[in-house]
Write a protein that holds these residues in place. Sequence first.
Motif: not given
Length: 898
Positions: A622, A624, A627-629, A712
């Motif tokens: 997740h 990469h 992406h949204t964390l 991110y």
Amino acid sequence: MWVGTHYGLNRYDGHRFDTWTQLNDSLASSDIHFLMEDQAGWIWAITTERRHLTEKIKHISLVHSVTGEVAIFQKKFGSNLPFKPVEITHFFDAPDRALFFVSKLGFWKYLPDEGFTVLPMPEGTKPLNSLDGKTFWGKQKDALVHFNEQGEMIQRIPYSLTDEEIWLDGNGKDLWVRELGRPLIHFSVKNPKATPARKGSDNWYNKPWHFDKKRNWVWMAKKETLLAYDSLGNKVFDFRENQNKPLQAQIIRIFTDEKGLLWLGTWYGFQILEIKPTRFKKYLSVPIKDPIKLGDFPCRGILGIDNHLFVNTYEQTLKIDLETETVTEPERAKIFSRNKQPFIFIETHNGQVWNGGDYLNRIDRQSGAIVEQIKLPKRGFRMWAMYEDQQGTIWLDKGKGLLTYEDGVLNTFRAYNGFSSLEKSAVYTYHESKEGELWLGTNRGLYQIKAGQGVTDRYWIKGKGDYYLPASHIQFIHEDAEGFFWIATENEGLLKWHPKTKQIRRFTRADGLPTNTIYAIYEDEKGFLWMSSYFGLIQMDKRTFRKKVYMPENGINHPEFNRASHFRAPDGRIYFGGQNGIIAFYPKDFWKDWQEVESPLQVYQFTEGHDFGAKKVEALAHLHSGHTLNYPHDVRTLTFKIKTPNFFMSDKINYFYRVRPLDSHSLSTFSGDWVKSDGNTVNILGITPGRYELTMEARGLDDVRIGQPLEYEIYMAQPISQSWWFRGAILIAVIGSILAFFLWRAGNMKRRQRLLEQMVKERTRKILEDQQIIHEQAEQIRHLDSLLNETDEQWKQDLDEVVRQKLSNFNLNIADIADEMNISRTHFFRKIKTVTGLTPNQYLQKARLQEAKALLDAGKYTTVKAVSLSVGFKNSSYFSKLFKEKFGRSPSDYFNEN
């Protein structure tokens, strides 16, 4: 290079070591006996337990060859090892991740769940090697045999073998066999006829060799060097010749990994060597152990004529045939004087070749012999430059006024027009601009001469307004297609200056240059500037200002070049001369790998810090970029460990990050500014609920971004207590409580009063206890602070003493000081910054200057140069400049007072 020793595991990149040890880096043991690399990129460092008659594997540490991450292999082989580790000849991992050990007794397969299994071999066979992890090779008295894991024969190659030690290596098409006392033998598997690969090889036991499947070479170690031969027996690599220095340790084992890196095992550890084709051709260079030592031919002037080079050294003129590389000294007739230091060469428009020293010499363009000699005035000193302008006039000087030579007549230049300082200057370079103006770079600034007018302008460090130039020692001028002058200076960096607009930009060590002294500048067709300097060859993109520096470990023969020693041939080949001969190269050979540093960023470890501990996240899919964390509200810190896949770049990269709030709920202390990370670790601290944008990027030492950044969007959830429904429920509960309170208020008043009094009393007691604990803890902290201060002060006193004893050493560097202090270089950097508030280089410079002041106050020396040398400054001018900046007065003032 990775180096395993009795004291730990080291990585070497050509000019420095990073050290892994048991104490500081969590290795299972620092005593490393065997090494291998598996298919996942992990280096297996194996430690054995030594006893009188038996040995067993005691510890196995795993170090990743890219990230440097350390892990411990938990499974111990124990006492059930069916052979002694000293009997191992090969060990490797098979495609199914089994471990194979090739001992003198047989082939052993190891699986964690099954332990060791001996593999069957044809009768009368002694084990040699496996080339693919699936099939195996052994020797019989009269043949080499090839068999599978079940011991079934695949191939038999008749070959008479002795009872001596024998080694075998190769690939699916070729076999290489080595026996003690015999030449190296090559077999073709399809046509198995033995052919000597190299006659007369001294195959002693301590001369290991290895077949390189990537290059189809055979590597062989000899004293102080490492050699490679192709299948025809031709030598294709010699470490001593390539690096201009011998190997520092005797090699006992060699192998190449899947990336083509060469691993060298020695009695003092192991090294990994990256082999790249050299693009530098060397002339007159010799191997030298000390990188500061001069070679046999310090070069002072170069000129290419047809198929040969003329080269001036301190003592003589040499001619190099570029086809045969034969070096000769031209004959000199007795009627001509031996020219003192004839550094400079020029070729005039009519094909004549001239050089200059005490005399202006015309030399034969083929033989190099002097055919005409014109005596120059004795005044002045050495000649640094000559130039023929578009009108055919030769300009020269010896530091006491300009001279011109035209139509056989030597004239004295007189049109100084009030710029008398030029008459006393040493001219280092001449440049004729596109407009026909002649520019002179000198040790007193930049002068302009216009045809028919003489000297018209001077640009220098004390110039006013448009005549200001942030340098006075001008060593070379290159004019590009846009009219910008790229100016090389002595100890004042590189200047980009436009003579019409006066637009100027200065580049120094702070901008990524390895030195502030540049000697010459040549531009290639791609817009790269190639610059010889006091410390390395510099390649710079003049559009982005990105730089690469080439040092001896990159193929050049010496880090220090010389002022007047440079030449570009009509075919674009550039020659630079220095303290150990000449290097020559074609810039186009470097264009393809200019972007090889563009390694993508990766997150290889991530940790979430919660209110009640930390959670290390192993699944990184997740993470990469893009992406949204999403994280819960109790996460307070986010820690990312990032890397580039090429570990050879580890000391050439800095990591930066920034956090920008994306909504009004996000914490305003994150301003969005770039922050340099601590090594390769990015710590986001004190993050609160809201939305943020996190960007991480790698930058080179020139502060230019490398590759694409990681980006991110981070969403930190609001706690339940801040949601609308939770607040509504709380409000209803409060109203209900108030109503209930009034209903039974009268009956419970006295009970409530007693309860409140009890609570007040209990809380008062608790507060008093807490105050006592806080007081005791404060006393402990004060005591610890005093101990730490005493320890730091003693450490600083030890450091001052170590440095004071070594100040006269010009080559004193931070690694040497760290070794003396018995501390790793990384910890030394942190410790000295904590104790002194200075970087190691700032501290060393401050120590040198303070010692110099003490010597001057004591009147121990009588010259500035003697003082500067005693405290480790080679350049007394540079020393004087730093001293005056530090103490507000020049060192020479101390002698003037007397």
